[in-house]
Design a protein around this motif. Structure first.
Motif, PDB file in Angstrom:
ATOM      1  N   UNK A   1     -19.062 103.241 106.982  1.00  0.00           N
ATOM      2  CA  UNK A   1     -19.578 101.954 106.531  1.00  0.00           C
ATOM      3  C   UNK A   1     -18.722 101.411 105.394  1.00  0.00           C
ATOM      4  N   UNK A   2     -18.962 100.159 105.034  1.00  0.00           N
ATOM      5  CA  UNK A   2     -18.354  99.625 103.822  1.00  0.00           C
ATOM      6  C   UNK A   2     -19.467  99.406 102.800  1.00  0.00           C
TER       7      UNK A   2
ATOM      8  N   UNK B   1     -22.595  93.507 110.056  1.00  0.00           N
ATOM      9  CA  UNK B   1     -22.692  94.050 108.703  1.00  0.00           C
ATOM     10  C   UNK B   1     -22.088  93.095 107.683  1.00  0.00           C
ATOM     11  N   UNK B   2     -20.939  92.503 108.007  1.00  0.00           N
ATOM     12  CA  UNK B   2     -20.304  91.539 107.103  1.00  0.00           C
ATOM     13  C   UNK B   2     -21.188  90.311 106.908  1.00  0.00           C
ATOM     14  N   UNK B   3     -21.802  89.849 107.986  1.00  0.00           N
ATOM     15  CA  UNK B   3     -22.698  88.688 107.914  1.00  0.00           C
ATOM     16  C   UNK B   3     -23.923  89.003 107.051  1.00  0.00           C
ATOM     17  N   UNK B   4     -24.500  90.186 107.220  1.00  0.00           N
ATOM     18  CA  UNK B   4     -25.663  90.575 106.418  1.00  0.00           C
ATOM     19  C   UNK B   4     -25.298  90.702 104.937  1.00  0.00           C
TER      20      UNK B   4
ATOM     21  N   UNK C   1     -17.754  86.640 102.003  1.00  0.00           N
ATOM     22  CA  UNK C   1     -17.482  86.551 103.445  1.00  0.00           C
ATOM     23  C   UNK C   1     -16.059  86.991 103.756  1.00  0.00           C
ATOM     24  N   UNK C   2     -15.108  86.548 102.961  1.00  0.00           N
ATOM     25  CA  UNK C   2     -13.709  86.910 103.202  1.00  0.00           C
ATOM     26  C   UNK C   2     -13.463  88.395 102.951  1.00  0.00           C
ATOM     27  N   UNK C   3     -13.987  88.929 101.854  1.00  0.00           N
ATOM     28  CA  UNK C   3     -13.755  90.340 101.540  1.00  0.00           C
ATOM     29  C   UNK C   3     -14.429  91.268 102.549  1.00  0.00           C
ATOM     30  N   UNK C   4     -15.641  90.924 102.977  1.00  0.00           N
ATOM     31  CA  UNK C   4     -16.329  91.789 103.944  1.00  0.00           C
ATOM     32  C   UNK C   4     -15.696  91.666 105.332  1.00  0.00           C
ATOM     33  N   UNK C   5     -15.234  90.485 105.707  1.00  0.00           N
ATOM     34  CA  UNK C   5     -14.539  90.331 106.995  1.00  0.00           C
ATOM     35  C   UNK C   5     -13.263  91.167 106.998  1.00  0.00           C
ATOM     36  N   UNK C   6     -12.546  91.178 105.875  1.00  0.00           N
ATOM     37  CA  UNK C   6     -11.340  92.008 105.787  1.00  0.00           C
ATOM     38  C   UNK C   6     -11.682  93.490 105.853  1.00  0.00           C
TER      39      UNK C   6
END
Length: 182
Positions: free
Chosen positions: A57-58, A9-12, A41-46
Protein backbone atom coordinates in the motif's frame (compact mmCIF):
# COMPACT_ATOMS: atom_id res chain seq x y z
CA UNK A 1 -3.59 6.60 6.64
CA UNK A 2 -2.82 3.64 4.44
CA UNK A 3 -4.46 3.12 1.03
CA UNK A 4 -4.34 0.38 -1.56
CA UNK A 5 -1.96 1.19 -4.38
CA UNK A 6 -4.76 1.43 -6.95
CA UNK A 7 -6.56 4.28 -8.71
CA UNK A 8 -9.40 3.81 -6.22
CA UNK A 9 -6.96 4.18 -3.31
CA UNK A 10 -5.59 7.40 -4.82
CA UNK A 11 -9.13 8.73 -5.29
CA UNK A 12 -10.07 7.89 -1.68
CA UNK A 13 -6.90 9.59 -0.38
CA UNK A 14 -7.70 12.74 -2.34
CA UNK A 15 -11.26 12.79 -1.01
CA UNK A 16 -10.09 12.23 2.57
CA UNK A 17 -7.73 15.22 2.35
CA UNK A 18 -10.50 17.42 0.98
CA UNK A 19 -12.90 16.33 3.74
CA UNK A 20 -10.30 16.82 6.49
CA UNK A 21 -9.43 20.29 5.23
CA UNK A 22 -13.14 21.14 5.23
CA UNK A 23 -13.40 19.87 8.82
CA UNK A 24 -10.35 21.96 9.77
CA UNK A 25 -12.01 25.18 8.58
CA UNK A 26 -10.96 25.26 4.90
CA UNK A 27 -14.25 24.65 3.01
CA UNK A 28 -14.29 22.66 -0.21
CA UNK A 29 -14.28 25.62 -2.60
CA UNK A 30 -11.51 27.62 -0.92
CA UNK A 31 -8.11 27.97 -2.59
CA UNK A 32 -6.40 26.07 0.25
CA UNK A 33 -8.70 23.06 -0.09
CA UNK A 34 -8.60 23.04 -3.89
CA UNK A 35 -4.81 23.46 -4.03
CA UNK A 36 -4.00 20.80 -1.44
CA UNK A 37 -6.53 18.40 -2.96
CA UNK A 38 -4.92 18.81 -6.39
CA UNK A 39 -1.42 18.32 -4.97
CA UNK A 40 -2.66 15.18 -3.17
CA UNK A 41 -4.23 13.88 -6.37
CA UNK A 42 -0.95 14.24 -8.25
CA UNK A 43 1.23 12.72 -5.52
CA UNK A 44 -1.09 9.75 -4.93
CA UNK A 45 -1.49 9.12 -8.68
CA UNK A 46 2.31 9.03 -8.97
CA UNK A 47 2.52 6.62 -6.02
CA UNK A 48 0.08 4.31 -7.78
CA UNK A 49 1.60 4.65 -11.25
CA UNK A 50 5.33 4.81 -10.46
CA UNK A 51 5.67 3.53 -6.88
CA UNK A 52 3.42 0.49 -7.01
CA UNK A 53 4.77 -2.79 -5.70
CA UNK A 54 2.24 -5.67 -5.84
CA UNK A 55 0.71 -6.33 -2.44
CA UNK A 56 2.02 -3.07 -0.92
CA UNK A 57 0.00 0.00 0.00
CA UNK A 58 0.94 3.66 -0.01
CA UNK A 59 0.70 5.92 3.02
CA UNK A 60 -0.64 9.45 3.21
CA UNK A 61 0.02 11.96 5.96
CA UNK A 62 -1.42 15.48 6.17
CA UNK A 63 -0.20 17.81 8.90
CA UNK A 64 -0.43 21.48 9.78
CA UNK A 65 2.34 23.16 11.75
CA UNK A 66 2.08 26.89 12.33
CA UNK A 67 0.90 28.16 8.92
CA UNK A 68 2.23 25.33 6.74
CA UNK A 69 0.34 22.30 5.51
CA UNK A 70 2.49 19.30 4.63
CA UNK A 71 1.35 16.36 2.53
CA UNK A 72 3.51 13.22 2.55
CA UNK A 73 2.88 10.25 0.27
CA UNK A 74 5.05 7.22 0.96
CA UNK A 75 5.37 4.20 -1.31
CA UNK A 76 7.62 1.12 -1.15
CA UNK A 77 9.51 1.56 -4.41
CA UNK A 78 12.89 3.13 -3.64
CA UNK A 79 14.45 2.86 -7.10
CA UNK A 80 11.85 5.05 -8.87
CA UNK A 81 12.59 8.49 -7.38
CA UNK A 82 11.25 11.58 -9.10
CA UNK A 83 13.89 14.03 -10.34
CA UNK A 84 14.58 17.21 -8.36
CA UNK A 85 13.51 19.23 -11.40
CA UNK A 86 10.67 17.67 -13.38
CA UNK A 87 11.56 17.19 -17.08
CA UNK A 88 9.70 19.35 -19.57
CA UNK A 89 6.76 17.28 -20.84
CA UNK A 90 6.21 16.74 -24.54
CA UNK A 91 3.46 19.11 -25.68
CA UNK A 92 1.66 16.23 -27.40
CA UNK A 93 1.82 13.97 -24.35
CA UNK A 94 -1.24 13.46 -22.19
CA UNK A 95 0.85 12.68 -19.10
CA UNK A 96 4.05 13.71 -17.27
CA UNK A 97 2.68 16.98 -15.93
CA UNK A 98 1.94 15.96 -12.34
CA UNK A 99 5.19 17.07 -10.75
CA UNK A 100 5.06 20.31 -12.75
CA UNK A 101 1.70 21.01 -11.12
CA UNK A 102 3.05 20.13 -7.68
CA UNK A 103 6.09 22.38 -8.20
CA UNK A 104 3.88 25.24 -9.41
CA UNK A 105 1.30 24.96 -6.62
CA UNK A 106 3.42 24.04 -3.60
CA UNK A 107 5.73 26.41 -1.77
CA UNK A 108 8.23 23.56 -1.45
CA UNK A 109 8.38 19.87 -2.34
CA UNK A 110 10.90 17.07 -2.35
CA UNK A 111 11.71 13.41 -1.88
CA UNK A 112 13.19 11.68 1.15
CA UNK A 113 14.10 8.03 1.68
CA UNK A 114 11.62 6.03 3.71
CA UNK A 115 13.07 5.48 7.18
CA UNK A 116 13.59 1.87 8.31
CA UNK A 117 12.00 0.34 5.21
CA UNK A 118 12.39 0.33 1.44
CA UNK A 119 10.69 3.14 -0.38
CA UNK A 120 10.45 6.91 -0.49
CA UNK A 121 8.30 9.77 0.69
CA UNK A 122 7.34 12.51 -1.74
CA UNK A 123 6.19 15.57 0.17
CA UNK A 124 4.83 19.02 -0.59
CA UNK A 125 4.26 22.04 1.64
CA UNK A 126 1.82 24.90 1.27
CA UNK A 127 2.03 27.99 3.45
CA UNK A 128 -1.27 29.61 4.31
CA UNK A 129 -2.08 33.00 5.77
CA UNK A 130 -4.28 33.55 8.80
CA UNK A 131 -7.33 34.06 6.56
CA UNK A 132 -6.93 30.57 5.11
CA UNK A 133 -5.70 31.57 1.65
CA UNK A 134 -2.40 30.23 0.36
CA UNK A 135 0.36 32.67 -0.52
CA UNK A 136 -0.08 33.62 -4.19
CA UNK A 137 -1.65 30.28 -5.23
CA UNK A 138 -4.97 30.01 -7.00
CA UNK A 139 -6.28 26.87 -8.63
CA UNK A 140 -9.00 28.59 -10.63
CA UNK A 141 -9.83 32.21 -11.39
CA UNK A 142 -11.89 33.79 -8.66
CA UNK A 143 -14.73 36.29 -9.19
CA UNK A 144 -13.85 39.93 -8.59
CA UNK A 145 -16.31 40.28 -5.73
CA UNK A 146 -17.16 37.76 -3.06
CA UNK A 147 -20.90 37.58 -3.68
CA UNK A 148 -22.19 34.52 -5.49
CA UNK A 149 -24.94 34.87 -8.13
CA UNK A 150 -27.33 33.59 -5.45
CA UNK A 151 -26.58 36.48 -3.08
CA UNK A 152 -24.47 34.43 -0.67
CA UNK A 153 -21.04 35.53 0.50
CA UNK A 154 -18.51 33.05 -0.94
CA UNK A 155 -15.46 34.15 1.07
CA UNK A 156 -14.29 31.63 3.63
CA UNK A 157 -14.05 32.52 7.25
CA UNK A 158 -11.01 31.84 9.37
CA UNK A 159 -11.35 28.88 11.70
CA UNK A 160 -9.12 27.27 14.25
CA UNK A 161 -7.31 24.14 13.19
CA UNK A 162 -6.97 22.38 16.51
CA UNK A 163 -9.79 19.90 16.03
CA UNK A 164 -9.23 16.19 16.60
CA UNK A 165 -10.44 14.05 13.74
CA UNK A 166 -11.91 10.62 14.39
CA UNK A 167 -8.76 9.28 16.03
CA UNK A 168 -6.86 9.44 12.72
CA UNK A 169 -3.30 10.63 12.48
CA UNK A 170 -4.47 13.47 10.23
CA UNK A 171 -4.53 16.11 13.01
CA UNK A 172 -3.12 19.61 12.76
CA UNK A 173 -1.70 19.49 16.27
CA UNK A 174 0.12 16.21 15.47
CA UNK A 175 2.44 17.94 13.01
CA UNK A 176 6.02 17.13 13.75
CA UNK A 177 8.60 17.36 11.03
CA UNK A 178 11.12 15.46 13.09
CA UNK A 179 8.85 12.40 13.15
CA UNK A 180 8.86 11.07 9.58
CA UNK A 181 6.82 7.97 10.40
CA UNK A 182 4.21 7.53 7.57
Amino acid sequence: MRFTSTPRGARLARRLVSHRLHDWGHPYTTPVNETLTLITAELTANAVRHGHVPGRDFHLRLTLAEDTFRIEVTDTRAERRPPHTPPTPDSASESSRGLHLVAALADDWGVTPRPAAPGKTVWAELCVTTGGHPHMHQVAPRPTDSASPYGHDTESSSATSSQRLDGLELRPEAASYGDRRP
